[in-house]
Each structure stands twice: as C-alpha cells, then as structure tokens.
Enzyme design. Sequence first.
Site, PDB file in Angstrom:
ATOM      1  N   GLU A 148       0.950  -1.142   0.128  1.00  0.00           N
ATOM      2  CA  GLU A 148       0.049   0.029   0.054  1.00  0.00           C
ATOM      3  C   GLU A 148       0.721   1.141   0.085  1.00  0.00           C
ATOM      4  O   GLU A 148       1.556   1.496   0.867  1.00  0.00           O
ATOM      5  CB  GLU A 148      -0.894   0.052   1.084  1.00  0.00           C
ATOM      6  CG  GLU A 148      -1.823   1.199   1.480  1.00  0.00           C
ATOM      7  CD  GLU A 148      -2.642   1.336   2.701  1.00  0.00           C
ATOM      8  OE1 GLU A 148      -2.564   2.349   3.008  1.00  0.00           O
ATOM      9  OE2 GLU A 148      -2.957   0.224   3.248  1.00  0.00           O
ATOM     10  N   CYS A 153      -4.138   7.158   5.823  1.00  0.00           N
ATOM     11  CA  CYS A 153      -4.006   6.590   4.304  1.00  0.00           C
ATOM     12  C   CYS A 153      -5.213   6.865   3.532  1.00  0.00           C
ATOM     13  O   CYS A 153      -5.374   7.190   2.435  1.00  0.00           O
ATOM     14  CB  CYS A 153      -3.527   5.228   4.233  1.00  0.00           C
ATOM     15  SG  CYS A 153      -4.665   4.190   5.197  1.00  0.00           S
TER      16      CYS A 153
END
Length: 490
Positions: free
Chosen positions: A246, A283
């Site tokens: 990620e 995020c």
Amino acid sequence: MLESINARTGMAHGASWADSTAQDIDLAARQAQSVASDFARATPGLRAELLRSMGQRLLSAREALVALADRETGLGLPRLNGELDRTVYQLEQFALALDQGAVHLLLDEPAVAGAAPVGRPRMTRIRVPLGPVAVFAASNFPFAFSVAGGDTASALAAGCPVIVKAHPAHPALSLALAEQVQAAVAQCGLPAAVFQLVQGAGIAVGVRLVQAPAVAAVAFTGSLQAGRALADLAAARSRPIPFFGELGSVNPLIVLPSALASGAAERAAALAQSITLGAGQFCTSPGVILVPQGEPGDGFVHALAGQLSQLQPHGMLTAGIRRNFESGVDAWRHAGGAQVLAGLEGNAAATPAATLVQVSAADYLRQPALQHEVFGPAALVVRTQAMNEMLEVLAAIGGTLTATIWGIDGDAAQVTEEVHALVHRATEVAGRVLFAGVPTGVAVTAAQQHGGPYPASTAPATTSVGLAAMDRFLRPVALQDAPDWLIQRY
C-alpha cells in the site's frame, strides 16, 4: 543505530541500539522457513488461540504500551487507546474466521459419472500457506498496522510465519509489542520462529529481508518511493515473490450540486475534521475535493476553509514526514492558477497548518505535479465546470484507496446516465467507494476492500484490511479424488 525519540521534544529517550545485521536477518528467514511446514499444519484452533492470546496480552499491557506509543508518536492517549482496541478486535475477527473453518477449504465438487467432458473426478479446491511473510510496519498506525497489526494477524491466521521489519519511528514500542507476541507464541507451545522482529533505521535491513531466499511474500505499508523500490526487488529475485504494498492515495471526494442544496455547512465541518484527523496522516485522508463552479460551490468551499482555519493539527510523526508535507503544500501554493484558502506559507511552527488550496479543473489536469499525494493535513479543491471534468479528474488521479461521492442518495428515477458514469469511473480507480460520510475510518469486516489500482496498491485484487486480507498469503491447490480423511483436515 536506533533511538527512541520523544515525538514532542525531538529528544532521544534512553540508550541507542544497533540495527539488525545481515546475519541476523538471514538467520531469521532461515528459522522461519524451518518452522513453516509445521506451522502450516497447525490446526485452525491453535492459530485462533494464538491470535486471542496476542489480543489478551496487548490489553493486559495497555497502559505501558499506550504510554510508550504516545511518547514515540505524539498521537495522544485517546487516539492510541482506540487504535489498540481496533488491533485487538481484528485479532479476534481473524480468530473467529478460523473457528468457522472456512479459511482453507474453498470448494468441494463431487465426482460425476460418465465420459468426459460431462464426467469428471472429485475435485476439491483448498488453500495452503505461502510460507514466511515479511511484514513492514507503518509509521502512522503504531498498533493497527504495526508489529501486531493487520498484516501480522492475517499472515498468522493463514498459517505463515512472520518476520516484522519494525518502523524506526517507534522502535521501542516495536520491541515491547514483539515481546507480547513472542510470549503469546510461547504460551501456545509454538516454535519461537513463528514470529520474529528485525529493526533498522536505514534501507539496508528492508532490502536484505526482501531478498532473503526463504521469504515467500512481503506485506508493506509506506511511501510510494520506498514501496516501489522494494516491489522491484521482490520482482527481480531469481524466484520472484508477491509484494503486497500500500503505497499512496489521494482519496478524492466529489461534491455534487444536490449535496450543496442543504446541510452544506455540516458537510464542510465533517470534511475539515477528516482532513485534519491524526494531522492528516491517515492513508484514507481526503486529499482532492471536487466542487462544482458557481455560488453554492463557492459557499461550500468558503465554509470548508473557515472550518480548517479554526483547526490546529498536532505534530507530525517524524521530521521527515513534516518536511515532505511542507514541500508538497509549497508546490501546491506555487502552482499555476492556485489560490491559497487556508494555511500560511512558510509555516515554521512546531505543528503544521491545516492547508486548503484551490485550482480549476483545467489547471489541475495540465499540471501532473498537482496529482500526487501530499501526506498531511491538507487538501486541494478542484473546481469543475461539468460532469465530464469530474470524470477527467478522476482518470488523472489514477489508483486510490477510496473515492467519495456526495449527493446521489435520491430516488433512482432521478439518477442520470452521467451519474452512473461517474460511479463507474469511481469504481475503476478506487478500492472503496463511499456515498455518505468521510473516508477516514476503515471497518474491519468480511466485505471490506482496502486497496486499489496502483499506486494505492501493488496488488489491487487484494485488501490489507478485513478478513479477506488472509487471501494474500494462501495459495490455491486442487486435490483430485482425495480421501475424505484428508479433506476433513481443511
């Protein structure tokens, strides 16, 4: 050398200690490989017991762990206590999935008599663990995406030994967490090499770990630059391995005209809180806000800027993250056609300023530098003239973890083909599409998808949150005409 740094003072706490050596890392990988087969055959019940023991130990050590996390991250006790609860919850959810027995057995098709192609043997599709998994802990979630976080939990649930590369932003906390996990491993009578920790302040430790021949997969949460470099190393090995990374996400939020008709002030307040939550170091923080041109849009943007101007985010996790944030917002401020709506230029205060910059869709599309993530409490407002510009902006953004669309919750008969096209485009670029609320906050559920097209993820068909996170570390195998006793093991 590693040091535990007080996030609020910048001062070292206690003595420093050495990075893990190349020999340490190679030994950890070999030891993980030596126990991988036995751990793969451990019963689901035993692995569930391990996950629950980890959670219980984290809760028992809560006070000391949260205090240590607060010292090294400055995230505050309320946030960290909540994150610890989330970490224990996801451990329990993986344990429940193991209890329910659906982790390894995918499909059992009985034999069909007769000649092919109608006739066939009994086919049973199972999943087996990949082997040792290298987990790279994240800086922004010292519990939930760290030593005992979701990547570790899902790999252990799948039956894979784990080697965690601790994040240097919270090294003392990582050691303390590793002690709790190692104690849980011992309590369950499992080999110590089922879980190991390596540490290092530089890139050498991570590089060595990814290149270790015994490592079968990598789970990474971090920056685009570091993640891409490690992903390339994983692919360049003589035996390439999967890299589940990620890397970055701008999380666009689209405000349609119908969302401005009522409740715009409340929406602006909620959005400001989401942008600044955790000093913007989530995020899923909304980084690009698409707003239609016109008076209602002007009012919404004005309200959002006013809300942000009243908020003071706390300090950022590291000096490096702060420098990158200031560099990013400085590039926004000096972009062609940019208008600064909140946040002072050249801010030198101890804590960052919540920043809002506005550009037109045309200016956004012609300046690729505006399309990159700025990690921190800032958002870029993009003013659009028509739906086709919204579609173009989403296409320019590319892969993202989330996309939010406000204003399409009316009657189905009122939904136009343009809106359908917008939703479809959102599903093309995002792993999770929201139609209410804000993107910060990721529920740990079976249906969750926390991933997306690159650069949100290097493996967009996978998730790092939710029960499907285990799928990353399980490989399908078809058993043909297998005896019942064997199938019952799965």
